[in-house]
Design a protein around this motif. Structure first.
Motif, PDB file in Angstrom:
ATOM      1  N   ASN A 231       0.824  -1.214   0.000  1.00 23.05           N
ATOM      2  CA  ASN A 231       0.000   0.000   0.000  1.00 23.05           C
ATOM      3  C   ASN A 231       0.855   1.260   0.000  1.00 23.05           C
ATOM      4  O   ASN A 231       0.504   2.261  -0.647  1.00 23.05           O
ATOM      5  CB  ASN A 231      -0.938  -0.007   1.208  1.00 23.05           C
ATOM      6  CG  ASN A 231      -2.174  -0.867   0.961  1.00 23.05           C
ATOM      7  OD1 ASN A 231      -2.489  -1.208  -0.166  1.00 23.05           O
ATOM      8  ND2 ASN A 231      -2.870  -1.216   2.029  1.00 23.05           N
ATOM      9  N   ARG A 235       0.629   3.967  -2.962  1.00 29.14           N
ATOM     10  CA  ARG A 235       0.336   5.380  -2.709  1.00 29.14           C
ATOM     11  C   ARG A 235       1.431   6.275  -3.282  1.00 29.14           C
ATOM     12  O   ARG A 235       1.133   7.317  -3.905  1.00 29.14           O
ATOM     13  CB  ARG A 235       0.185   5.636  -1.199  1.00 29.14           C
ATOM     14  CG  ARG A 235      -0.149   7.079  -0.841  1.00 29.14           C
ATOM     15  CD  ARG A 235      -1.475   7.519  -1.463  1.00 29.14           C
ATOM     16  NE  ARG A 235      -1.887   8.845  -0.985  1.00 29.14           N
ATOM     17  CZ  ARG A 235      -3.009   9.444  -1.347  1.00 29.14           C
ATOM     18  NH1 ARG A 235      -3.830   8.841  -2.207  1.00 29.14           N
ATOM     19  NH2 ARG A 235      -3.321  10.641  -0.871  1.00 29.14           N
ATOM     20  N   GLN A 238       0.889   6.446  -6.932  1.00 30.52           N
ATOM     21  CA  GLN A 238      -0.269   7.282  -7.242  1.00 30.52           C
ATOM     22  C   GLN A 238       0.106   8.759  -7.206  1.00 30.52           C
ATOM     23  O   GLN A 238      -0.259   9.533  -8.106  1.00 30.52           O
ATOM     24  CB  GLN A 238      -1.390   6.989  -6.238  1.00 30.52           C
ATOM     25  CG  GLN A 238      -2.680   7.749  -6.499  1.00 30.52           C
ATOM     26  CD  GLN A 238      -3.735   7.465  -5.448  1.00 30.52           C
ATOM     27  OE1 GLN A 238      -3.429   7.380  -4.259  1.00 30.52           O
ATOM     28  NE2 GLN A 238      -4.976   7.318  -5.874  1.00 30.52           N
ATOM     29  N   VAL A 297      -1.455  10.098   4.026  1.00 34.79           N
ATOM     30  CA  VAL A 297      -1.596   8.666   3.751  1.00 34.79           C
ATOM     31  C   VAL A 297      -0.226   8.020   3.596  1.00 34.79           C
ATOM     32  O   VAL A 297       0.097   7.022   4.248  1.00 34.79           O
ATOM     33  CB  VAL A 297      -2.456   8.420   2.489  1.00 34.79           C
ATOM     34  CG1 VAL A 297      -2.474   6.929   2.129  1.00 34.79           C
ATOM     35  CG2 VAL A 297      -3.878   8.915   2.710  1.00 34.79           C
ATOM     36  N   LEU A 298       0.614   8.593   2.748  1.00 30.66           N
ATOM     37  CA  LEU A 298       1.932   8.023   2.503  1.00 30.66           C
ATOM     38  C   LEU A 298       2.796   8.060   3.765  1.00 30.66           C
ATOM     39  O   LEU A 298       3.452   7.063   4.105  1.00 30.66           O
ATOM     40  CB  LEU A 298       2.634   8.772   1.374  1.00 30.66           C
ATOM     41  CG  LEU A 298       4.052   8.268   1.020  1.00 30.66           C
ATOM     42  CD1 LEU A 298       4.017   6.810   0.611  1.00 30.66           C
ATOM     43  CD2 LEU A 298       4.666   9.129  -0.073  1.00 30.66           C
ATOM     44  N   GLU A 342      -9.308   7.632   0.365  1.00 34.83           N
ATOM     45  CA  GLU A 342      -7.988   7.403   0.945  1.00 34.83           C
ATOM     46  C   GLU A 342      -8.031   6.354   2.047  1.00 34.83           C
ATOM     47  O   GLU A 342      -7.037   5.665   2.306  1.00 34.83           O
ATOM     48  CB  GLU A 342      -7.433   8.720   1.490  1.00 34.83           C
ATOM     49  CG  GLU A 342      -7.095   9.729   0.408  1.00 34.83           C
ATOM     50  CD  GLU A 342      -6.725  11.085   0.975  1.00 34.83           C
ATOM     51  OE1 GLU A 342      -5.947  11.812   0.313  1.00 34.83           O
ATOM     52  OE2 GLU A 342      -7.215  11.429   2.071  1.00 34.83           O
ATOM     53  N   TYR A 345      -6.723   2.630   1.931  1.00 37.57           N
ATOM     54  CA  TYR A 345      -5.382   2.191   2.313  1.00 37.57           C
ATOM     55  C   TYR A 345      -5.326   1.707   3.764  1.00 37.57           C
ATOM     56  O   TYR A 345      -4.325   1.120   4.179  1.00 37.57           O
ATOM     57  CB  TYR A 345      -4.386   3.347   2.146  1.00 37.57           C
ATOM     58  CG  TYR A 345      -4.069   3.695   0.709  1.00 37.57           C
ATOM     59  CD1 TYR A 345      -3.177   2.926  -0.033  1.00 37.57           C
ATOM     60  CD2 TYR A 345      -4.663   4.797   0.093  1.00 37.57           C
ATOM     61  CE1 TYR A 345      -2.879   3.247  -1.347  1.00 37.57           C
ATOM     62  CE2 TYR A 345      -4.368   5.131  -1.221  1.00 37.57           C
ATOM     63  CZ  TYR A 345      -3.475   4.351  -1.941  1.00 37.57           C
ATOM     64  OH  TYR A 345      -3.174   4.661  -3.243  1.00 37.57           O
TER      65      TYR A 345
END
Length: 410
Positions: A231, A235, A238, A297-298, A342, A345
């Motif tokens: 994941n 990300r 992305q 997120v990352l 989001e 994830y």
């Protein structure tokens, strides 16, 4: 060249082609790729590499050839070298973290296909010395039992990785009698067979393989670590494809900035140079940097991976319904301050499966005293009819740790 292997002992690598390959950067790169990816998060001893495995599989292939020859099966020196070199090179197409990231950086192209591409490069570099090895690897050589030593339900690849992974993880139930199995090998009608005296050893092999899958390869925490790792890479990719700046080595950046799939591979050549420049260190160093990326997120995924804050896992009996999944992701989004999209994830499900023995693949054949050959499923008391071809499935719901704020719906 002599290599002191902790599993098989002293292994002699022949002068000439074998030594040249072992020292070649494309092969030596495997010393920087873990055999079991992030499984060391569960089994701290599991830091062994694809290089060690390749050397071990090559060694077992040599032993198998010696055994078959001793039983009167003619194998020329050229054929023996072809099998042994194919076994040595069978995993050179693995990317960082081995199977864990397969399909993430390069999609629609298996590691076996990449191995073949690299073998063809090495063949050109060696002046065609790998022609026979490639023919055997591709199952194009007329003596098919040679290919079965490399790829089958009883190949030297499986023999080594079960012994090796059992040794380094400490999961003793996975230890198989590889030497005994090899001693029982023979050839009948151009097929690799096991002499009847080895039936119980094969039963142990199948059960050990099953235990290793559930206890190591498909362990729920191992799958959680792999999913978290994947994941984070997804990300990062992305964001990179959106044009955002993502810290990464030049090799890793290439795969973050391009959709490398089957069509891309056919249209480009430079991707393979970037691929062989990749190893585990590219991924780990990038993850350490991504911990400080402005994208929540990352940065969360990367920080969780580096600090082993893995997903919580709930085992489910049935697939999660779409509306339940949507509700859980909406709940997670509110907790984390991110969008429901989001939150994908941080809340997801995955199904894993394993088969004790499949008759839909190639067969494990038993050679009896009267010269007849039967499938192991017809020759073993252990493999009752309901166990053959039975797919055992487990379903997991993975979700972000939130100190009890998130309530999964299962």
């Amino acid at each position: 060249m002599i290599i002191n292997d902790p599993v098989h002992g002293f292994i002699e690598i022949g002068d000439g082609l074998a030594t040249w390959l072992v020292k070649h950067p494309v092969v030596f790169r495997l010393t920087r790729i873990r055999q079991l990816g992030p499984s060391y998060y569960v089994y701290p001893g599991g830091h062994h590499t694809r290089f060690e495995h390749s050397i071990g599989a090559h060694y077992l292939a040599c032993k198998a050839v010696d055994t078959l020859r001793a039983k009167g099966n003619y194998i020329s020196d050229e054929e023996a070298e072809g099998v042994e070199m194919a076994m040595l090179l069978h995993d050179i197409g693995h990317g960082p973290m081995s199977h864990a990231l397969e399909g993430v950086l390069v999609s629609g192209v298996s590691h076996e296909e990449i191995s073949l591409m690299l073998m063809q490069r090495l063949n050109a570099e060696s002046g065609g010395k790998l022609d026979l090895a490639i023919s055997i690897f591709k199952d194009e050589y007329p003596r098919r039992f040679l290919h079965e030593l490399i790829q089958s339900q009883l190949d030297m690849d499986r023999m080594d990785y079960l012994c090796r992974d059992s040794f380094f993880t400490g999961v003793r139930e996975g230890n198989i009698g590889a030497a005994r199995i090899i001693k029982m090998l023979n050839v009948k009608d151009d097929k690799l067979v096991v002499e009847w005296k080895g039936v119980y050893t094969i039963e142990n092999y199948l059960m050990s393989r099953r235990l290793m899958y559930w206890q190591v390869y498909l362990h729920k925490t191992v799958i959680a670590a792999q999913t978290l790792l994947c994941n984070a890479l997804r990300r990062a990719k992305q964001l990179a494809l959106r044009g955002e700046e993502i810290a990464a080595s030049p090799a890793l950046a290439y795969f973050l900035q391009h959709e490398v799939d089957d069509a891309f591979v056919k249209a480009h050549t430079e991707w393979l140079d970037a691929f062989v420049a990749l190893d585990d260190s590219d991924v780990v160093c990038a993850m350490k940097q991504w911990r400080h990326h402005p994208d929540k997120v990352l940065s969360t995924l990367a920080d969780d991976y580096i600090n082993r804050n893995l997903y919580k896992v709930a085992e489910t009996q049935q697939p999660v319904k779409a509306e339940q999944m949507a509700q859980m992701r909406s709940q997670m989004a509110q907790i984390m301050g991110i969008s429901p999209e989001e939150a994908r994830y941080f809340v997801m499900e995955e199904e894993v499966n394993q088969v004790l023995y499949s008759t839909k693949d190639d067969h494990i054949l038993i050679l009896f005293k009267d010269g007849t050959v039967h499938d192991i499923s017809e020759s073993s008391e252990l493999l009752e009819s309901e166990m053959v071809d039975k797919v055992c499935r487990r379903r997991f719901l993975f979700y972000q740790r939130t100190n009890g704020l998130f309530k999964p719906q299962t």
